[in-house]
Enzyme design. Structure first.
Site, PDB file in Angstrom:
ATOM      1  N   ASP A  41     -19.664 -78.977 -17.198  1.00 45.63           N
ATOM      2  CA  ASP A  41     -18.765 -77.823 -17.301  1.00 45.63           C
ATOM      3  C   ASP A  41     -18.676 -77.326 -18.736  1.00 45.63           C
ATOM      4  OD1 ASP A  41     -18.252 -77.901 -14.603  1.00 45.63           O
ATOM      5  OD2 ASP A  41     -16.371 -79.021 -14.798  1.00 45.63           O
ATOM      6  N   ASP A  62     -25.576 -88.676 -21.859  1.00 46.59           N
ATOM      7  CA  ASP A  62     -24.704 -89.643 -22.514  1.00 46.59           C
ATOM      8  C   ASP A  62     -25.574 -90.404 -23.498  1.00 46.59           C
ATOM      9  OD1 ASP A  62     -23.112 -91.723 -23.375  1.00 46.59           O
ATOM     10  OD2 ASP A  62     -22.382 -92.282 -21.382  1.00 46.59           O
ATOM     11  N   VAL A  63     -25.400 -90.149 -24.785  1.00 47.59           N
ATOM     12  CA  VAL A  63     -26.323 -90.701 -25.781  1.00 47.59           C
ATOM     13  C   VAL A  63     -26.233 -92.217 -25.888  1.00 47.59           C
ATOM     14  CG1 VAL A  63     -26.406 -88.585 -27.135  1.00 47.59           C
ATOM     15  CG2 VAL A  63     -24.705 -90.357 -27.705  1.00 47.59           C
ATOM     16  N   ASN A  89     -26.630 -85.450 -33.690  1.00 46.53           N
ATOM     17  CA  ASN A  89     -25.267 -85.098 -34.071  1.00 46.53           C
ATOM     18  C   ASN A  89     -24.224 -85.943 -33.354  1.00 46.53           C
ATOM     19  OD1 ASN A  89     -23.032 -83.191 -35.015  1.00 46.53           O
ATOM     20  ND2 ASN A  89     -22.916 -82.957 -32.797  1.00 46.53           N
ATOM     21  N   TYR A 156     -17.921 -97.930 -37.609  1.00 51.14           N
ATOM     22  CA  TYR A 156     -18.371 -96.567 -37.913  1.00 51.14           C
ATOM     23  C   TYR A 156     -19.086 -96.524 -39.262  1.00 51.14           C
ATOM     24  CZ  TYR A 156     -18.084 -91.480 -38.586  1.00 51.14           C
ATOM     25  OH  TYR A 156     -18.386 -90.156 -38.798  1.00 51.14           O
ATOM     26  N   LYS A 160     -23.125 -95.626 -39.755  1.00 53.45           N
ATOM     27  CA  LYS A 160     -23.530 -94.454 -40.529  1.00 53.45           C
ATOM     28  C   LYS A 160     -24.389 -94.843 -41.737  1.00 53.45           C
ATOM     29  CE  LYS A 160     -21.658 -91.000 -38.228  1.00 53.45           C
ATOM     30  NZ  LYS A 160     -22.471 -89.921 -37.610  1.00 53.45           N
TER      31      LYS A 160
END
Length: 247
Positions: A41, A62-63, A89, A156, A160
């Site tokens: 959607d 869904d990565v 991204n 995180y 990264k």
């Protein structure tokens, strides 16, 4: 000026925020884009709002699932005939905690969401890029990839930092094949998600410009890296953070 005219870009997490801004910038420069996300959607809404006609396409993905990422890249090549640009991204984390309290589930989810997804997509896209001897891989990393000054986000920060290493490793291996690989390291960016849920004022105060960066500022760098004239930039970790990081 059509800096990416007729180039096909695959953008993970492209229905909103930074990914959406990059998609719109590529379209404005003559490119074709495949945006992805988990919600069909939201994908259809993004296509309707971008008004790009047959130059934009949505594929649900869904990565955090390897097969889904492979299907995204393969489906993009099937739809448009090539994969010229990949923008990794999508990415995030949850289960925030100090290291000694962090769960395996939170750690593994962050690695899949940020690092593994980028590896899976890059590996799949490179198979097309090597064949055509041209390609652009752009990782959307973070200012947190260059520092560690916040608690409860070790998963995180670690993912990264590793994404930056992947960008450099790919740049080294494929530099003679017309393929570049770079990471953009944004600071806090003025997205709807940040404005709704993030400590915007605190992040702005960390920067030299004392404001959040904009999506357009990040997208402009992505356009440069994706263009022909960006071919001499590879293995770079480019800050778009208002001077937040110390290097």
């Amino acid at each position: 000026m059509d800096k990416v005219k007729d180039r096909v870009a695959v953008i993970t997490g492209g229905t909103r925020g930074i990914g959406r801004g990059i998609a719109e910038a590529f379209l404005a420069e003559g490119g074709k884009v495949v945006v992805s996300g988990r919600s069909a959607d939201k994908g259809q809404r993004a296509l309707d709002e971008m008004k790009a006609g047959d130059r934009a396409h949505f594929i649900a993905c869904d990565v955090r699932d390897r097969a889904s990422v492979q299907a995204l890249v393969d489906g993009s090549a099937e739809h448009f005939g090539s994969v010229d640009i990949l923008v990794n991204n999508a990415g995030g984390s949850d289960g925030f905690a100090l290291v000694h309290e962090m769960t395996d589930e939170a750690w593994d989810n962050a690695m899949d969401w940020i690092l593994n997804s980028a590896f899976w997509a890059t590996r799949a896209a490179l198979r097309h890029m090597v064949e055509q001897q041209w390609g652009r891989i752009i990782h959307i990393s973070s200012v947190e990839s260059k520092q560690a000054n916040k608690a409860m986000v070790s998963h995180y920060i670690t993912a990264k930092h590793a994404m930056n290493g992947l960008a450099k490793a790919v740049a080294f291996e494929y530099g003679t094949m017309g393929i570049t690989s770079n990471a953009i390291c944004p600071g806090a960016v003025e997205t709807d998600l940040m404005m709704e849920n993030g400590p915007a004022a605190a992040y702005a105060n960390e920067s030299m410009i004392k404001r959040l960066n904009t999506v357009d500022e990040v997208a402009a760098v992505a356009v440069l890296l994706a263009s022909d004239v960006g071919g001499g930039i590879t293995g770079a970790l480019i800050n778009v953070d208002g001077g937040t990081a110390s290097w």
